[in-house]
Design an enzyme around this catalytic site. Sequence first.
Site, short mmCIF file in Angstrom:
data_model
loop_
_atom_site.label_atom_id
_atom_site.label_comp_id
_atom_site.label_asym_id
_atom_site.label_seq_id
_atom_site.Cartn_x
_atom_site.Cartn_y
_atom_site.Cartn_z
NE ARG A 55 -2.41 1.17 3.59
CZ ARG A 55 -3.11 1.04 4.71
NH1 ARG A 55 -4.40 0.78 4.66
NH2 ARG A 55 -2.53 1.14 5.89
NE ARG A 103 3.71 27.76 0.55
CZ ARG A 103 2.86 28.11 -0.42
NH1 ARG A 103 3.29 28.85 -1.43
NH2 ARG A 103 1.60 27.72 -0.40
CG HIS A 105 1.45 25.12 -5.39
ND1 HIS A 105 1.83 26.26 -4.73
CD2 HIS A 105 0.21 24.83 -4.93
CE1 HIS A 105 0.86 26.65 -3.92
NE2 HIS A 105 -0.14 25.79 -4.02
CD GLU A 182 -12.07 5.73 4.20
OE1 GLU A 182 -11.43 4.76 4.60
OE2 GLU A 182 -11.60 6.60 3.45
CG LEU A 206 -6.57 3.75 3.46
CD1 LEU A 206 -5.66 4.65 2.63
CD2 LEU A 206 -6.13 3.76 4.91
#
Length: 288
Positions: A55, A103, A105, A182, A206
């Site tokens: 995962r 910094r 994106h 969930e 998930l």
Amino acid sequence: MLHDQPIAYLNGRFLPLAEACVPVLDRGFIFGDGVYEVIPVYAGKPFRLAHHLQRLANSLAAVRIDDPHQADEWTALIDELIRRNGGGDQSVYLQVTRGIAPRDHRFPEDSRPTVFLMSNPFRPVPEAELRDGVTAVTLNDIRWEHCHIKSISLLPNILLRQQAIEQGAAEAILLRHGQVTEGAASNVFIVSDGVIVTPPKGDCLLPGITRDLVVELAMEHALPCEERAIPEAELRRATEIWLTSSTKEILPVTRLDGIAVGDGQPGPLWQTMIGHYRRFVDALRQEA
Ligand SMILES: Cc1ncc(COP(=O)(O)O)c(C=O)c1O
């Protein structure tokens, strides 16, 4: 724990947790740009490690961070962390971020992923919660469309869990387009007409390691189990509701939005399933 305080791992070094620091320009700090895993450890052995590492690899690939380690390297790191924290039962937290960069994106061209691991105590679920079950409330699922990624950007989950707690509940059960997805930090099962039901895997939830094990155990023990959508109305008339996660295992929900689930006690299929789960864990303990 061998030492006075937990031992962590950061970028190639084991060190006391309190001494582990990352620069403020780490994209995990600035953007929540990273992924994580939580791996339960029983009797010094990481539980379902191959599943967690798969995962992790899936999450890293989905957010396009190069996996900094091969599976055998991850295994060695995790084993060493467990050893340095005294073995026994623990909960290993593992995080990978896109690393340190000015910094911006856009992806940095030359950053190295930050790798951080720590060990937390494994706190068994309080007896009272297993005896009486817990309370949940339904909330609108305000998260994004890639909930299958185990992202460290957990702001919506945090807000949802906090809202549940402020309403006197242990967990929020999330609804999207009239269907259950969930919990804020757990997967959801219901028992409907004697059948165990959980929503199918996809972008909306998930793929929980505990969820998959519960489905596996149901199949192994010939308990009726379906992976399909759960409409809100079916949730509300379920005779049992369970929450699953690595740290809470399988938790019965006995009140939903203030109304008793079934007869208001943990149900018979939960009793059966938690028994199978415990025996599965105990068998691994014996091997350790
Ligand atoms: C949103 C969410 N869903 C499901 C789970 C359960 O996953 P697992 O069983 O792998 O712990 C978690 C665990 O923290 C979670 O955060």
